[in-house]
Each structure stands twice: as structure tokens, then as C-alpha cells.
Enzyme design. Structure first.
Site, PDB file in Angstrom:
ATOM      1  N   ASP A 179      13.253   3.547  28.957  1.00 50.95           N
ATOM      2  CA  ASP A 179      12.262   2.717  28.244  1.00 50.95           C
ATOM      3  C   ASP A 179      11.110   3.632  27.837  1.00 50.95           C
ATOM      4  OD1 ASP A 179      10.963   0.247  27.330  1.00 50.95           O
ATOM      5  OD2 ASP A 179       9.601   0.532  29.021  1.00 50.95           O
ATOM      6  N   SER A 180      10.259   3.124  26.957  1.00 51.32           N
ATOM      7  CA  SER A 180       9.087   3.902  26.552  1.00 51.32           C
ATOM      8  C   SER A 180       8.045   3.982  27.671  1.00 51.32           C
ATOM      9  CB  SER A 180       8.449   3.247  25.330  1.00 51.32           C
ATOM     10  OG  SER A 180       8.005   1.950  25.670  1.00 51.32           O
TER      11      SER A 180
ATOM     12  N   CYS B  56      14.904  -1.157  26.509  1.00 48.80           N
ATOM     13  CA  CYS B  56      13.778  -1.185  25.575  1.00 48.80           C
ATOM     14  C   CYS B  56      14.324  -1.749  24.264  1.00 48.80           C
ATOM     15  CB  CYS B  56      13.278   0.241  25.374  1.00 48.80           C
ATOM     16  SG  CYS B  56      12.037   0.431  24.086  1.00 48.80           S
TER      17      CYS B  56
ATOM     18  N   GLU C 291       0.687  -1.458  30.257  1.00 50.82           N
ATOM     19  CA  GLU C 291       0.661  -0.059  30.703  1.00 50.82           C
ATOM     20  C   GLU C 291      -0.674   0.299  31.368  1.00 50.82           C
ATOM     21  OE1 GLU C 291       2.984   2.446  30.721  1.00 50.82           O
ATOM     22  OE2 GLU C 291       4.588   1.311  29.758  1.00 50.82           O
TER      23      GLU C 291
ATOM     24  N   CYS D 294      10.581  -7.736  24.118  1.00 49.46           N
ATOM     25  CA  CYS D 294      10.064  -6.418  24.514  1.00 49.46           C
ATOM     26  C   CYS D 294      10.075  -6.449  26.027  1.00 49.46           C
ATOM     27  CB  CYS D 294       8.644  -6.207  23.996  1.00 49.46           C
ATOM     28  SG  CYS D 294       7.851  -4.735  24.709  1.00 49.46           S
TER      29      CYS D 294
ATOM     30  N   HIS E 227       8.406  -5.016  28.181  1.00 42.83           N
ATOM     31  CA  HIS E 227       7.095  -5.053  28.847  1.00 42.83           C
ATOM     32  C   HIS E 227       6.600  -6.496  29.038  1.00 42.83           C
ATOM     33  CE1 HIS E 227       6.840  -0.770  27.822  1.00 42.83           C
ATOM     34  NE2 HIS E 227       5.736  -0.683  28.538  1.00 42.83           N
TER      35      HIS E 227
HETATM   36  N1  DGL Z   1       9.424  -1.926  26.175  1.00 48.08           N
HETATM   37  C1  DGL Z   1       9.663  -1.674  24.841  1.00 48.08           C
HETATM   38  C2  DGL Z   1      10.492  -2.709  24.131  1.00 48.08           C
HETATM   39  O1  DGL Z   1      11.220  -3.429  24.771  1.00 48.08           O
HETATM   40  C3  DGL Z   1       8.754  -0.929  23.948  1.00 48.08           C
HETATM   41  C4  DGL Z   1       7.299  -1.030  24.054  1.00 48.08           C
HETATM   42  C5  DGL Z   1       6.637   0.023  23.205  1.00 48.08           C
HETATM   43  O2  DGL Z   1       6.732   1.191  23.576  1.00 48.08           O
HETATM   44  O3  DGL Z   1       6.053  -0.318  22.173  1.00 48.08           O
HETATM   45  O4  DGL Z   1      10.471  -2.803  22.930  1.00 48.08           O
END
Ligand code: DGL
Length: 268
Positions: A9-10, A72, A151, A183, A185
Site C-alpha cells: 500500500d502507499s 491499495c 497518516e 481506499c 485508508h
Molecule cells: N490506500 C490507498 C488506496 O486504497 C491510497 C491512498 C493514497 O496514497 O492516496 O487507494
């Protein structure tokens, strides 16, 4: 020799998928890589996300993972098809499982999708949803402020509540009865999202359905781990070890969590 399932993931978002996988498959070993130094991926060009996703993938493939979960949505939209074609281990993303879960939940075929700018622009969710059910109507909404709230560990704060309310306002006037957290997150903001949208709207975290898919795929390929001994999970981040560790420990029930700092591409 035990082989791990790799997650990328990012940043910390993919931990929401790991949580569900550990619930369903507690004997599995996890290798997780969050590219926190280059987070967010959402506003980046899809070619750049594609390149970063390959860098993460190669890092874990070099550590002999038996399966890759692109945990992600932005990276799934940009690189899943290519990575799946080129690797000889099973590879899954989160968009197809999230779509399936939403279709199970909706009563009126009106689904909202919250995602990053990259995911919304890719149209990956409307394509996946309509590929499964042509009658479904989709309202997509980019929520670019959510990732930094998570984050920066602000996801339980009053600021987070305000940002959620302001961002989701356009969806209040629609007829959607289901929202996909598109997403990884966003599940950390799930309670705030549910409270704002009200009890008539089901909020879908794709992690649960993704975990079921991981389980089915490992079973199909005869790769399931039945042995509890030696599940040494490893967590890697390109960013701050202490921030990553704080969020990961708040979110996951993993004792003695070891987080290692690594470098990828141009990141320091
Ligand atoms: N967690 C990520 C997703 O599911 C990306 C969040 C990001 O880096 O912008 O898209």
C-alpha cells in the site's frame, strides 16, 4: 519453510486488509510494505503509481512471498492487470472484492464510491460494478483529504469529523443505500462516515471480502498454512517507523510488532 502473503500500500491503509486476513487466516505469515515516504498515491499520475507499485512488488517478491495482495485501490487501478500477468504467484487487488461486497449489500442498486482522485478518475469501480450488474447506478466521490488525516494519526479527532462531514455532503442528497470505502485508508474513518451517513446507508470495507478471496485462492493453489508456529510477520515502511508502528499497533493485534525502514526507488 513458511512463505508469507505479501501486502502493499502507499502507507498504513493496507493494514485494514491485513486485519481482516489475520482474522480469517490467523496462521498465515504477513509481509507488509507501506510506501509512506511517497504517500499519497491518489493525486499522482497513473504511470507513476504503476512504477511505484512495481517497486513495492519486486521488494516483496525478492523475499519469496507466495501471494501478493495489492491492498491499495489506487495501485490496483493502475497496476493489477500488468502485475498479475507478469508474476507467477497469485495476485489480487481490492476493487473486485469491494464491488462484490457492495452488490451483496445494496437493496436499490444505487452505490456510492469514495476513493482517491486516481481511483475515481480510473473509473475502475463503475467498470467493476457494472461488469457484475449492468443495472447498478454509481456515484463516485474523491475524498483527497482523508488519507492525510489517517497518516497523521488524526483519524479519531474533531478535525477528522469535520472533514468527513464536509467531504460527504454531496452524497447526502443522493439515493445511494450503500457506500464502498474505495481506499484502504478509509476504514479507519468508518465510524465517522457511518455516523454522518446514517443507518440507512451500508458502509462497505472491502477488506473482509478481500480476505475471503485470499483464503479461497490459497486453498485453490494448495498454499494455505495450517501450522501456527513461526508466523514472524514483517512490516516495512519507507517513512517514519514510529508513526507507522503507532497506527499499526492501534489497528492490529500483533504482539512484538517489528517495523523496518527501507528505501525504494528515489525515496529516502
Ligand atoms: N490506500 C490507498 C488506496 O486504497 C491510497 C491512498 C493514497 O496514497 O492516496 O487507494
Amino acid at each position: 519453510m513458511k512463505r508469507a502473503i505479501g501486502f502493499i500500500d502507499s502507507g498504513v491503509g493496507g493494514l485494514t486488509v491485513v486485519k481482516e486476513v489475520l482474522k480469517q487466516l490467523p496462521h498465515e505469515q504477513i509481509y507488509y510494505l507501506g510506501d509512506t515516504a511517497r504517500c499519497p498515491y491518489g493525486p499522482r499520475d497513473s504511470q507513476e503509481v504503476h512504477q511505484f507499485t512495481w517497486e513495492m512488488t519486486n521488494f516483496l517478491v525478492d523475499r519469496n512471498i507466495k501471494m501478493l495482495v495489492i491492498a491499495c485501490n489506487t495501485a490496483t487501478a493502475a497496476a493489477l492487470a500488468d502485475i498479475r500477468e507478469k508474476l507467477d504467484i497469485p495476485v489480487i487487488g481490492v476493487i473486485q472484492p469491494g464491488s462484490r461486497a457492495a452488490l451483496k449489500a445494496t437493496q436499490n442498486n444505487r452505490i456510492g464510491v469514495l476513493g482517491t482522485i486516481g481511483t475515481v478518475q480510473s473509473m475502475a469501480y463503475p467498470k467493476a460494478l457494472k461488469g457484475l450488474n449492468r443495472r447498478v447506478e454509481v456515484d463516485s466521490l474523491a475524498c483527497p483529504k482523508f488519507v492525510s488525516v489517517v497518516e497523521s494519526r488524526e483519524y479519531k479527532s474533531a478535525i477528522a469529523k469535520k472533514i468527513v462531514a464536509e467531504s460527504l455532503l454531496p452524497l447526502k442528497s443522493t439515493k445511494i443505500d450503500t457506500i464502498i470505502l474505495g481506499c484502504t485508508h478509509y476504514p479507519l474513518l468508518k465510524t465517522l462516515i457511518e455516523n454522518f451517513m446514517g443507518s440507512d446507508v451500508a458502509v462497505i470495507n472491502s477488506g473482509e471480502e478481500t480476505a475471503s478471496e485470499v483464503s479461497a485462492l490459497l486453498d485453490y493453489h494448495d498454499l494455505l498454512d495450517h501450522d501456527e508456529i513461526g508466523a514472524n510477520h514483517r512490516f516495512f515502511t519507507t517513512g517514519s517507523v514510529s508513526i507507522f508502528q503507532d497506527i499499526a499497533q492501534d489497528w492490529l493485534d500483533v504482539p512484538d510488532m517489528q517495523v523496518e525502514h527501507i528505501k525504494l526507488g528515489g525515496a529516502s
